[in-house]
Design a protein around this motif. Structure first.
Motif, PDB file in Angstrom:
ATOM      1  N   LEU B 355      44.515  33.120  35.842  1.00  0.00           N
ATOM      2  CA  LEU B 355      43.460  32.360  35.170  1.00  0.00           C
ATOM      3  C   LEU B 355      43.304  32.825  33.718  1.00  0.00           C
ATOM      4  O   LEU B 355      43.101  32.014  32.814  1.00  0.00           O
ATOM      5  CB  LEU B 355      42.137  32.513  35.931  1.00  0.00           C
ATOM      6  N   ALA B 356      43.413  34.119  33.496  1.00  0.00           N
ATOM      7  CA  ALA B 356      43.286  34.655  32.138  1.00  0.00           C
ATOM      8  C   ALA B 356      44.424  34.153  31.251  1.00  0.00           C
ATOM      9  O   ALA B 356      44.216  33.762  30.098  1.00  0.00           O
ATOM     10  CB  ALA B 356      43.278  36.182  32.176  1.00  0.00           C
ATOM     11  N   ARG B 357      45.631  34.162  31.790  1.00  0.00           N
ATOM     12  CA  ARG B 357      46.773  33.718  30.990  1.00  0.00           C
ATOM     13  C   ARG B 357      46.648  32.228  30.635  1.00  0.00           C
ATOM     14  O   ARG B 357      46.990  31.825  29.522  1.00  0.00           O
ATOM     15  CB  ARG B 357      48.084  34.000  31.727  1.00  0.00           C
ATOM     16  N   ARG B 358      46.132  31.448  31.591  1.00  0.00           N
ATOM     17  CA  ARG B 358      45.945  30.017  31.288  1.00  0.00           C
ATOM     18  C   ARG B 358      44.863  29.808  30.236  1.00  0.00           C
ATOM     19  O   ARG B 358      44.863  28.818  29.514  1.00  0.00           O
ATOM     20  CB  ARG B 358      45.601  29.256  32.569  1.00  0.00           C
ATOM     21  N   LEU B 359      43.944  30.754  30.167  1.00  0.00           N
ATOM     22  CA  LEU B 359      42.882  30.667  29.166  1.00  0.00           C
ATOM     23  C   LEU B 359      43.353  31.280  27.845  1.00  0.00           C
ATOM     24  O   LEU B 359      42.655  31.200  26.832  1.00  0.00           O
ATOM     25  CB  LEU B 359      41.670  31.422  29.723  1.00  0.00           C
ATOM     26  N   GLY B 360      44.512  31.921  27.867  1.00  0.00           N
ATOM     27  CA  GLY B 360      45.058  32.503  26.638  1.00  0.00           C
ATOM     28  C   GLY B 360      44.367  33.777  26.206  1.00  0.00           C
ATOM     29  O   GLY B 360      44.320  34.101  25.024  1.00  0.00           O
ATOM     30  N   LEU B 361      43.841  34.537  27.171  1.00  0.00           N
ATOM     31  CA  LEU B 361      43.118  35.767  26.840  1.00  0.00           C
ATOM     32  C   LEU B 361      43.804  36.981  27.442  1.00  0.00           C
ATOM     33  O   LEU B 361      44.398  36.901  28.521  1.00  0.00           O
ATOM     34  CB  LEU B 361      41.691  35.704  27.402  1.00  0.00           C
ATOM     35  N   PRO B 362      43.687  38.142  26.767  1.00  0.00           N
ATOM     36  CA  PRO B 362      44.119  39.395  27.402  1.00  0.00           C
ATOM     37  C   PRO B 362      43.318  39.618  28.692  1.00  0.00           C
ATOM     38  O   PRO B 362      42.170  39.169  28.805  1.00  0.00           O
ATOM     39  CB  PRO B 362      43.774  40.465  26.364  1.00  0.00           C
ATOM     40  N   PHE B 363      43.932  40.319  29.638  1.00  0.00           N
ATOM     41  CA  PHE B 363      43.330  40.471  30.962  1.00  0.00           C
ATOM     42  C   PHE B 363      43.147  41.939  31.284  1.00  0.00           C
ATOM     43  O   PHE B 363      44.034  42.756  31.060  1.00  0.00           O
ATOM     44  CB  PHE B 363      44.240  39.800  31.992  1.00  0.00           C
ATOM     45  N   ARG B 364      41.977  42.260  31.805  1.00  0.00           N
ATOM     46  CA  ARG B 364      41.701  43.634  32.220  1.00  0.00           C
ATOM     47  C   ARG B 364      41.387  43.663  33.707  1.00  0.00           C
ATOM     48  O   ARG B 364      40.678  42.816  34.222  1.00  0.00           O
ATOM     49  CB  ARG B 364      40.469  44.159  31.496  1.00  0.00           C
ATOM     50  N   SER B 365      41.953  44.645  34.395  1.00  0.00           N
ATOM     51  CA  SER B 365      41.473  44.942  35.740  1.00  0.00           C
ATOM     52  C   SER B 365      41.538  46.440  35.961  1.00  0.00           C
ATOM     53  O   SER B 365      41.979  47.191  35.094  1.00  0.00           O
ATOM     54  CB  SER B 365      42.292  44.200  36.789  1.00  0.00           C
ATOM     55  N   GLY B 366      41.049  46.874  37.113  1.00  0.00           N
ATOM     56  CA  GLY B 366      40.991  48.308  37.412  1.00  0.00           C
ATOM     57  C   GLY B 366      42.371  48.870  37.664  1.00  0.00           C
ATOM     58  O   GLY B 366      43.356  48.153  37.850  1.00  0.00           O
ATOM     59  N   GLY B 367      42.477  50.186  37.657  1.00  0.00           N
ATOM     60  CA  GLY B 367      43.731  50.874  37.875  1.00  0.00           C
ATOM     61  C   GLY B 367      43.721  51.691  39.141  1.00  0.00           C
ATOM     62  O   GLY B 367      43.862  51.154  40.224  1.00  0.00           O
ATOM     63  N   GLY B 368      43.527  52.986  38.989  1.00  0.00           N
ATOM     64  CA  GLY B 368      43.655  53.901  40.128  1.00  0.00           C
ATOM     65  C   GLY B 368      42.436  53.963  41.014  1.00  0.00           C
ATOM     66  O   GLY B 368      41.907  55.035  41.279  1.00  0.00           O
ATOM     67  N   LEU B 369      42.017  52.819  41.503  1.00  0.00           N
ATOM     68  CA  LEU B 369      40.774  52.753  42.276  1.00  0.00           C
ATOM     69  C   LEU B 369      40.966  53.257  43.698  1.00  0.00           C
ATOM     70  O   LEU B 369      41.979  52.983  44.342  1.00  0.00           O
ATOM     71  CB  LEU B 369      40.280  51.312  42.307  1.00  0.00           C
ATOM     72  N   CYS B 370      39.971  53.969  44.186  1.00  0.00           N
ATOM     73  CA  CYS B 370      40.025  54.421  45.574  1.00  0.00           C
ATOM     74  C   CYS B 370      38.624  54.757  46.054  1.00  0.00           C
ATOM     75  O   CYS B 370      37.713  54.961  45.257  1.00  0.00           O
ATOM     76  CB  CYS B 370      40.933  55.651  45.708  1.00  0.00           C
ATOM     77  N   GLY B 371      38.474  54.809  47.359  1.00  0.00           N
ATOM     78  CA  GLY B 371      37.177  55.120  47.944  1.00  0.00           C
ATOM     79  C   GLY B 371      37.118  56.523  48.522  1.00  0.00           C
ATOM     80  O   GLY B 371      36.047  56.993  48.913  1.00  0.00           O
ATOM     81  N   SER B 372      38.252  57.191  48.567  1.00  0.00           N
ATOM     82  CA  SER B 372      38.308  58.492  49.231  1.00  0.00           C
ATOM     83  C   SER B 372      37.456  59.523  48.497  1.00  0.00           C
ATOM     84  O   SER B 372      37.245  59.443  47.292  1.00  0.00           O
ATOM     85  CB  SER B 372      39.751  58.973  49.311  1.00  0.00           C
ATOM     86  N   LYS B 373      36.990  60.510  49.264  1.00  0.00           N
ATOM     87  CA  LYS B 373      36.190  61.596  48.682  1.00  0.00           C
ATOM     88  C   LYS B 373      37.073  62.700  48.115  1.00  0.00           C
ATOM     89  O   LYS B 373      36.592  63.589  47.414  1.00  0.00           O
ATOM     90  CB  LYS B 373      35.269  62.175  49.766  1.00  0.00           C
ATOM     91  N   LEU B 374      38.340  62.702  48.487  1.00  0.00           N
ATOM     92  CA  LEU B 374      39.270  63.763  48.093  1.00  0.00           C
ATOM     93  C   LEU B 374      40.546  63.141  47.510  1.00  0.00           C
ATOM     94  O   LEU B 374      40.867  61.998  47.833  1.00  0.00           O
ATOM     95  CB  LEU B 374      39.661  64.596  49.332  1.00  0.00           C
TER      96      LEU B 374
END
Lengths: 534, 534
Positions: B355-374
């Motif tokens: 959707l971002a590319r069709r809108l012609g905009l740079p796109f951001r999303s998360g990277g090293g996401l996790c839920g673990s405590k360790l």
């Protein structure tokens, strides 16, 4: 700023309410009521197994048309100019000569186009039957079939550490595979039962697959006679006269890269192809050692080797089911050890998948590969890199999908259940995006509006139980709860899980006469020759 | 059967030889010779930094044209029929009214097509300058810029466990980011320095980014006045008069999903857009809570929110650089906790990228996401799932690329260096497959032939040092060596690495007058108002 702490408690209250409502609705629908229904549900859950993955997402294609054509042309050049060796196998040389190849000693040079032409009789997909028809798998097309780790001489568990594998370990892994919802296939040499003589362990392994699970499995390849045993035992299991088996085994034929086909593996391939049993024809490559250090060079060699191997299977029996295999990794330039989950391995996987599809063959690559000695972060990064590449790269048969540790030297109990849980992620991702009117959720967006929340809305109530993939082993609890429960890491959570699974295991029903006949075959074969441990 | 044990020793011998030869060649080329050259090499290595990723691989597209059109149509319907709220912001309402929107209280209903039309003035990519021009990044197009974790109130390390973050922790993470070869961007609130008053910590954080690193960074968004401070400090750092800054900050503007734009975030956006500074306009969504439980519904809401937010940025200043943001995860139906690395999150990432590319905009999303405590297997599975999706999904700016733990509540020292190492995998994968004649390696295949090995061949000698990605923290050693060295898991290896990095850290040079001016600004601003801890 990230805000989950503030809202988590609100969500938790709401979710508890939602869950209770859903549970209430479930109870109202249940006829048997109370304890009996719950017990029945628990029993049913024990053997819950997902159907193999049917992808509704595109494949990721890393090579463009020009690159693919270069590799295909180069592979033909390799076959024509350099050729391949069929070692200690005069009959194979004779078959190749008759097919039009140029034979020079053990070297087989294959005229441009011949191998690809011979491959044309191999099916694009095939059904491997299981003794429980619900567990039949279709290998090829847009499907993905998942099978556990294959080959480790060692096992590891948290409690006892690393040790040589035994037949008890082997049986435990068959049980865990049987009970793992996202694992479609019982696999083959889940670990090497080193306490059983080398010349007899295939019998015990096959018996375990056949009796402790009802999922499809792999046959023995370590001697042509063991492949024959595998076929005989399948005839007993499936109640078929000699020569009338459906395809009920998929076995692993490694090519001795570079460009060498040894007599043992080819002997097993010949047995299986004649019996219409499936084989994975798989270059075994550590890039930089058994193939060039470059991706393009490695893909060229892989394609040449698979073309020759698949063509040979079709010389044995046109139409014999085969899989385009590729086990490719690279070496660490510090230690010379094989590495896993690397970008080079992913590129080769993506490229090999494209080459297999252009050849019209099912494609196999590795699954949960890693080099780590422990089921730790390293193991999981490496494994997830491989699993993601395999799903998006169009793999049809994934060996080593769970349980692989330490470069394949170790089958890990903890990693088996951790990986098996992640295989659920692949199932869900492969479904793609539901674009039905319900999934578009415009009514929900209208109902909630700016500033509201979706937890209580009708759309969420109707869909929340099935909307998201749910782990069976990872921990999402708040820090405080997790700390009170012992601050367990993934390995500790996994240990609890596999021990519970083994404690709850119940063997699938099997006709007692069949079982006795299998046991009698094993006993007779064991008695027919002395033990060998080499 | 898997055979690395047998061959590992052969490889190791060969590799040692190869390495020695290569090292010898290196030494022959080195002019300074001996210890001085080695010291110079070590010094150079400390600040080695990769250029941002320029992808040579295709993007993975999970949605087909029909699905994309449905979502785009639905998003326009949301804007037109339901609208969005701009809270406590009369000037924003007036701007929207003037642009042609329908205003009803704080509700802004945007006629079909208007938001997309307003978005057209936003650039498709932009350069964010760093004080070291070599560290400039281009955000957009086929590029990927990696920035560390953002926002955690806690930190964790092996030695001291989990605790509230301090400014010392913050400075440590700036240093680690600076020294991490695959991290292009210093980020923003790497952790919350909870020992500094809330109304003054942005000053200390900015000063740290500006003086302890020379990579690009993010500005403060927690109050419009703090955004103003960020701009003033950048004018000092870059030696520019007011109003003449290049784009030197990319800051994070979260949308209060669903469909709500609060005055604080919009106030910061207004400051930055006027100063031509970049903003990520980012719905903050836990699916099932702030958006529908379905992927298609969530994507619809994300697009509607981004369209409204980006359009608003262009009402402030046409041409202001912005990024199509999406921070989307789902909730665990057992605990109500947010989850990461799930298949739903990957699907949304893939779809939002399209959707971002069709809108012609740079796109951001998360990277090293996790839920673990360790920093354990769970953390790594979840992280790798997200990193792989982000690379293949066409992300242009990846926040939280390293160091994120426990759903973003914790910045982890160990996970920072483990993740940062994995970012090297993304760099290599993004390069695609080299199809040059050298990489095709036909001469090597000819030289080695059937049954040989490639370790000593000319092609391997010429290419082995650069052929494969190499980890700087994972362990590939044989089991015995690893056991002798203490049988360390990934967390222990990572602990050794980050401690060594901090011990070796040297600040990049900065003009002392600039540094003094920055410090004076911070001191003056701190003195100008009383401390606040809320």
């Amino acid at each position: 700023m990230f805000v989950p702490t503030l809202t988590a408690h609100i969500w938790m209250d709401d979710m508890t309410e939602l869950r209770d409502e859903a549970a209430g609705a479930g109870r109202r629908r249940a006829r048997g009521g109370g304890g009996a229904a719950r017990r029945a549900a628990r029993t049913a859950r024990r053997i819950e197994a997902a159907r193999f993955i049917e992808r509704r997402i595109p494949n990721f294609e890393i090579l463009d048309e020009e690159a693919l054509e270069i590799i295909e042309r180069n592979a033909e050049t390799v076959l024509e100019e350099i050729g391949v060796n069929f070692v200690d196998n005069p009959a194979a040389l004779e078959r190749w000569r008759a097919a039009g190849a140029d034979i020079d000693g053990e070297r087989v040079r294959i005229p441009r186009g011949l191998a690809r032409q011979l491959c044309a009789t191999a099916p694009g997909s095939f059904v491997q039957r299981a003794r429980n028809p619900e567990r039949d798998v279709t290998i090829g097309g847009r499907n993905l079939v998942l099978a556990p780790v294959y080959g480790p001489p060692f096992v590891r568990c948290n409690e006892k550490g690393r040790r040589y594998a035994t037949i008890e370990d082997f049986r435990n892994f068959v049980k865990l595979g049987y009970m793992s919802r996202w694992v479609h296939h019982s696999g083959g040499t889940l670990c090497e039962p080193t306490d059983v003589p080398v010349n007899k362990r295939h019998l015990d392994m096959l018996l375990a697959h056949m009796t402790l699970s009802d999922k499809p499995f792999m046959g023995s390849v370590t001697e042509p006679s063991r492949a024959e045993d595998s076929v005989r035992m399948c005839e007993i299991l499936f109640g078929k006269p000699e020569g009338e088996l459906d395809t009920v085994m998929t076995s692993l034929i490694n090519i001795n890269s570079p460009l060498t086909f040894d007599a043992t593996m080819m002997g097993a391939l010949e047995v299986y192809a004649r019996a219409n049993q499936a084989c994975i024809i798989s270059p075994f490559i550590v890039g930089g050692a058994m193939a060039p250090v470059s991706v393009a060079g490695t893909l060229t060699q892989v394609l040449a080797e698979v073309l020759a191997g698949v063509a040979y299977s079709q010389l044995i029996r046109p139409g014999a089911p085969v899989i385009f295999g590729a086990f490719v990794t690279s070496i660490d330039m510090n230690s010379g050890a094989p590495t896993f989950g690397t970008p080079e391995a992913s590129k080769i996987l993506f490229g090999a998948g494209q080459l297999a599809r252009r050849l019209g063959l099912p494609f196999r690559s590795g699954g949960g590969l890693c080099g780590s000695k422990l089921p730790d972060a390293q193991a999981a990064y490496e494994t997830a890199n491989t699993l993601n590449a395999a799903l998006l790269g169009g793999v049809n048969f994934m060996l080593h999908a769970c349980g692989w540790l330490e470069g394949g030297l170790v089958a890990s109990y903890e990693k088996f259940v951790l990986d098996a849980d992640q295989l659920g992620v692949l199932h869900s991702l492969a479904e793609g995006v539901d674009m039905s009117e319900g999934a578009q959720a415009m009514d929900a967006i209208r109902e909630v509006g700016p500033g509201g929340h979706y937890l209580g809305c009708a759309h969420t109530q109707a869909n929340f139980q099935t909307a998201f993939w749910r782990t069976e082993v990872l921990d999402y609890k708040p820090f405080e709860t997790w700390a009170e429960e012992g601050a367990r890491d993934s390995a500790a959570l996994a240990e609890a899980r596999w021990k519970r699974m083994l404690a709850e295991y119940e063997a699938p029903a099997i006709d007692p006469a069949t079982r006795e006949a299998l046991e009698a075959y094993v006993a007779q074969r064991k008695a027919s020759e002395p033990d060998s441990f080499t």
